[in-house]
Design a protein around this motif. Structure first.
Motif, mmCIF file in Angstrom:
data_model
loop_
_atom_site.group_PDB
_atom_site.id
_atom_site.type_symbol
_atom_site.label_atom_id
_atom_site.label_comp_id
_atom_site.label_asym_id
_atom_site.label_seq_id
_atom_site.Cartn_x
_atom_site.Cartn_y
_atom_site.Cartn_z
ATOM 1 N N GLY A 1 -9.274 -50.190 -40.175
ATOM 2 C CA GLY A 1 -9.119 -51.636 -40.141
ATOM 3 C C GLY A 1 -8.800 -52.103 -38.741
ATOM 4 N N PRO A 2 -8.373 -53.352 -38.600
ATOM 5 C CA PRO A 2 -8.080 -53.896 -37.263
ATOM 6 C C PRO A 2 -6.911 -53.160 -36.608
ATOM 7 N N THR A 3 -6.855 -53.254 -35.297
ATOM 8 C CA THR A 3 -5.730 -52.713 -34.520
ATOM 9 C C THR A 3 -5.068 -53.865 -33.781
ATOM 10 N N ILE A 4 -3.779 -54.055 -34.036
ATOM 11 C CA ILE A 4 -3.025 -55.155 -33.440
ATOM 12 C C ILE A 4 -1.940 -54.577 -32.533
ATOM 13 N N GLY A 5 -1.772 -55.169 -31.363
ATOM 14 C CA GLY A 5 -0.832 -54.668 -30.378
ATOM 15 C C GLY A 5 0.384 -55.562 -30.192
ATOM 16 N N MET A 6 1.500 -54.932 -29.944
ATOM 17 C CA MET A 6 2.748 -55.582 -29.534
ATOM 18 C C MET A 6 3.375 -54.669 -28.479
ATOM 19 N N TYR A 7 4.458 -55.112 -27.878
ATOM 20 C CA TYR A 7 5.062 -54.255 -26.856
ATOM 21 C C TYR A 7 6.523 -54.614 -26.626
ATOM 22 N N ALA A 8 7.225 -53.674 -25.999
ATOM 23 C CA ALA A 8 8.613 -53.874 -25.597
ATOM 24 C C ALA A 8 8.713 -53.789 -24.080
ATOM 25 N N GLU A 9 9.556 -54.640 -23.526
ATOM 26 C CA GLU A 9 10.025 -54.473 -22.151
ATOM 27 C C GLU A 9 11.521 -54.202 -22.231
ATOM 28 N N TYR A 10 12.064 -53.488 -21.244
ATOM 29 C CA TYR A 10 13.477 -53.128 -21.317
ATOM 30 C C TYR A 10 14.115 -52.939 -19.945
ATOM 31 N N ASP A 11 13.433 -53.359 -18.886
ATOM 32 C CA ASP A 11 14.037 -53.227 -17.557
ATOM 33 C C ASP A 11 14.954 -54.410 -17.265
ATOM 34 N N ALA A 12 16.014 -54.112 -16.549
ATOM 35 C CA ALA A 12 16.997 -55.108 -16.141
ATOM 36 C C ALA A 12 16.846 -55.371 -14.638
ATOM 37 N N VAL A 13 17.778 -56.121 -14.083
ATOM 38 C CA VAL A 13 17.682 -56.565 -12.694
ATOM 39 C C VAL A 13 18.922 -56.107 -11.921
ATOM 40 N N PRO A 14 18.767 -55.473 -10.760
ATOM 41 C CA PRO A 14 19.943 -55.089 -9.971
ATOM 42 C C PRO A 14 20.780 -56.312 -9.598
ATOM 43 N N GLY A 15 22.090 -56.097 -9.530
ATOM 44 C CA GLY A 15 22.978 -57.163 -9.079
ATOM 45 C C GLY A 15 23.283 -58.205 -10.120
ATOM 46 N N ASN A 16 23.034 -57.911 -11.390
ATOM 47 C CA ASN A 16 23.285 -58.875 -12.465
ATOM 48 C C ASN A 16 24.047 -58.235 -13.613
ATOM 49 N N CYS A 17 25.015 -57.408 -13.291
ATOM 50 C CA CYS A 17 25.745 -56.669 -14.318
ATOM 51 C C CYS A 17 26.802 -57.557 -14.965
ATOM 52 N N GLN A 18 26.377 -58.361 -15.903
ATOM 53 C CA GLN A 18 27.275 -59.231 -16.649
ATOM 54 C C GLN A 18 27.561 -58.628 -18.024
ATOM 55 N N ASP A 19 28.808 -58.630 -18.417
ATOM 56 C CA ASP A 19 29.183 -58.172 -19.744
ATOM 57 C C ASP A 19 28.774 -59.226 -20.786
ATOM 58 N N ALA A 20 28.694 -58.799 -22.026
ATOM 59 C CA ALA A 20 28.462 -59.740 -23.131
ATOM 60 C C ALA A 20 29.792 -60.406 -23.453
ATOM 61 N N ALA A 21 30.200 -61.321 -22.599
ATOM 62 C CA ALA A 21 31.516 -61.951 -22.677
ATOM 63 C C ALA A 21 31.405 -63.395 -22.223
ATOM 64 N N THR A 22 32.397 -64.205 -22.578
ATOM 65 C CA THR A 22 32.363 -65.628 -22.249
ATOM 66 C C THR A 22 32.912 -65.931 -20.860
#
Length: 526
Positions: A74-95
């Motif tokens: 049958g058909p072939t459908i594509g999706m993808y993941a990206e997962y790279d971050a950016v240097p100098g932006n080390c922020q915690d999951a915090a307010t």
């Protein structure tokens, strides 16, 4: 809505806690371009446990992968993941503004955030698979892991090596990052071209600079001999000379930019020796390939002049050659209709409490309704296109930059945007970058985007599996726009003629007897 689509929506709702935890996992990894070892391994392990066959290191990239799952022909459908971050932006999951525990602000962190981008698509992938199994839909899912998007890294390479060939549709999701592209799909004006390269300056024989054969000094004096300025000086001359690009070229045609990053500098000792090696990376974002070619020619000339003045030679190494995007209205309509069925993301009072706390810590009086209104509204692709074109000259076909564009030349591609949380601001005020980064890591604020996007991408994929007319319309448009499909008279072939640039000194985490740290060590507060 079909029964299969209803099953997919239920699947996402039932797994939303897992999706939330997974998003935080990738957020906390915070790995940067070409060095996403933990993130890629995490995806590969999960996909294998979910029954996918996975090619690790696809395209010669250690942190890339290509996964397949089939439920028959049958058909072939594509999706993808990206997962790279950016240097100098080390922020915690915090307010409040603070780096993730044990790290400095110089470490990597998610800005777009690719952590949410990848998990949204993964959630859609697993929801689509569950629906196909339950309702007996035949076809194949292809899921690629795309490292180094911030330097436009993997997709030109994957494209050149055939990883997007044979797809009946590719669904590209990205968190909203600029108005009016909030909850919508791109229509005509897709992202433009991007060239990235590293210039390496090497000073092989500094003692021969400014010397003739009859200087009569067979052994240079230890601390007083004339030596070449060396690689650091070449890099700095290149850096300063190339600033003229902005003044002499950029203002005269709209919609493009150039940025640089020094990868390696130094190598000199304390013994008055010149630096033997220095490297600088440039990223050129333009509407057209021709503009990228002109700008890179100027950079080449600057590198040659800087090397000659500093007694060096130079090498140019490609990081990316990415094509501008190709529109597909049929695919855009499929994606937007899926988003309409799901509705825009909604933020509850728990999210608003978090947002108000962030506003307070950023120096803004907390608002009763702190989330940007557009984040909870849909905007039709054609309407978004009209607004986007207001600030562009009629001759400019493409705008901004992202390397999903390389996929669009190999398969009918939709570019879907779903709102990430953004805060209202008082007139004249701009939030510091840590605010958006934090909002992308806190569950209460990022989960509504992840759930909404996972549902919309899954519904888009299932529409393509179940609706032959939608597949035919998107394929016919692809063939028409390329002049015959892949290899057609209006088709743009891959520009990638280089191997993955994985061997350079890209910023990364390191493990020493002191533990795991960023390559710029954590600054002690004691």
């Amino acid at each position: 809505m079909t029964p299969a689509q209803a099953t997919a929506l239920t699947f996402v709702d039932e797994t939303r806690r897992l999706l939330s935890a997974w998003t935080r996992t990738i957020f906390d990894f915070g790995e940067t371009a070409w060095r996403e070892y933990q993130s890629a391994a995490w995806y590969v392990d999960l996909l294998k446990r979910e029954g996918f066959s996975v090619e690790e290191g696809s395209g010669g990239m250690p942190t890339a992968f290509c996964a397949h799952w089939s439920n028959g022909p049958g058909p072939t459908i594509g999706m993808y993941a990206e997962y790279d971050a950016v240097p100098g932006n080390c922020q915690d999951a915090a307010t409040e503004q603070r780096p993730r525990p044990g790290l400095s602000v110089h470490a990597g962190g998610h800005t777009d955030p690719h952590s949410g981008l990848g998990i949204s698509s993964l959630g859609a992938l697993l929801a689509t698979k569950a629906a196909m199994q339950r309702h007996g839909l035949s076809g194949t899912l292809r899921f690629t892991g795309e490292p180094a998007e911030k330097v436009r890294g993997s997709k030109p390479i994957h494209a050149a090596k055939g990883y997007y060939d044979g797809l009946d549709g590719m669904i590209s999701f990205h968190p909203f990052y600029m108005l009016p592209l909030c909850n919508t799909a791109r229509w005509d004006t897709h992202c433009g071209a991007a060239y990235a390269m590293i210039y390496r300056f090497v000073c092989d024989e500094p003692e021969r600079w400014a010397r003739s054969a009859d200087d009569g000094a067979p052994i240079p004096q230890s601390h007083s001999a004339v030596r070449a300025p060396g690689a650091n000086d070449a890099l700095m001359m290149m850096y300063m000379a190339s600033k003229a690009l902005r003044d002499s070229m950029l203002p005269h045609q709209g919609g493009w930019s150039i940025s640089e990053a020094i990868l390696t500098a130094g190598q000199a000792t304390a013994d008055n020796l010149p630096a033997g090696l220095a490297e600088i990376q440039y990223m050129i974002r333009t509407p057209t390939v021709a503009m990228a070619e002109r700008a890179s020619a100027v950079l080449d000339a600057n590198a040659d002049a800087a090397a000659r003045m500093a007694g060096c030679r130079f090498e140019r190494h490609w990081v990316s050659k990415s094509r501008p995007g190709l529109a597909n209205h049929a695919m855009a309509q499929v994606a937007y209709e899926a988003l309409q069925a799901v509705g825009p993301p909604r933020w509850d009072e728990a999210a608003r409490v978090v947002a108000r706390e962030i506003q307070k810590n950023a120096g803004v009086d907390p608002m009763a309704a702190p989330i940007l209104d557009e984040c909870e509204r849909l905007i039709a692709p054609q309407e978004a296109e009209t607004i986007l074109r207001r600030d562009l000259p009629p001759s400019q076909v493409n705008s901004t930059s992202d390397d999903y564009t390389d996929m669009s030349w190999h398969a009918p591609t939709a570019r879907l945007y779903v709102a990430r949380p953004a805060l209202k601001a008082p007139s004249g005020f701009s939030y510091p970058s840590w605010v958006m980064n934090a909002l992308g890591g806190i569950a209460e604020t990022i989960d509504p985007m992840v759930v909404c996007a996972a549902k919309a991408v899954a519904l888009s994929a299932l529409r393509l599996f179940e609706d032959p007319s939608a597949r035919k319309a998107s394929r016919n448009e692809f063939v028409e726009r390329t002049g015959g499909g892949i290899g057609g008279s209006r088709w743009t072939a891959p520009l990638c003629d280089y191997e993955p640039p994985i061997h350079f000194r890209w910023p990364e985490y390191v493990t020493t007897p002191r533990g795991r740290d960023w390559w710029i060590p954590t600054v002690s507060n004691t």
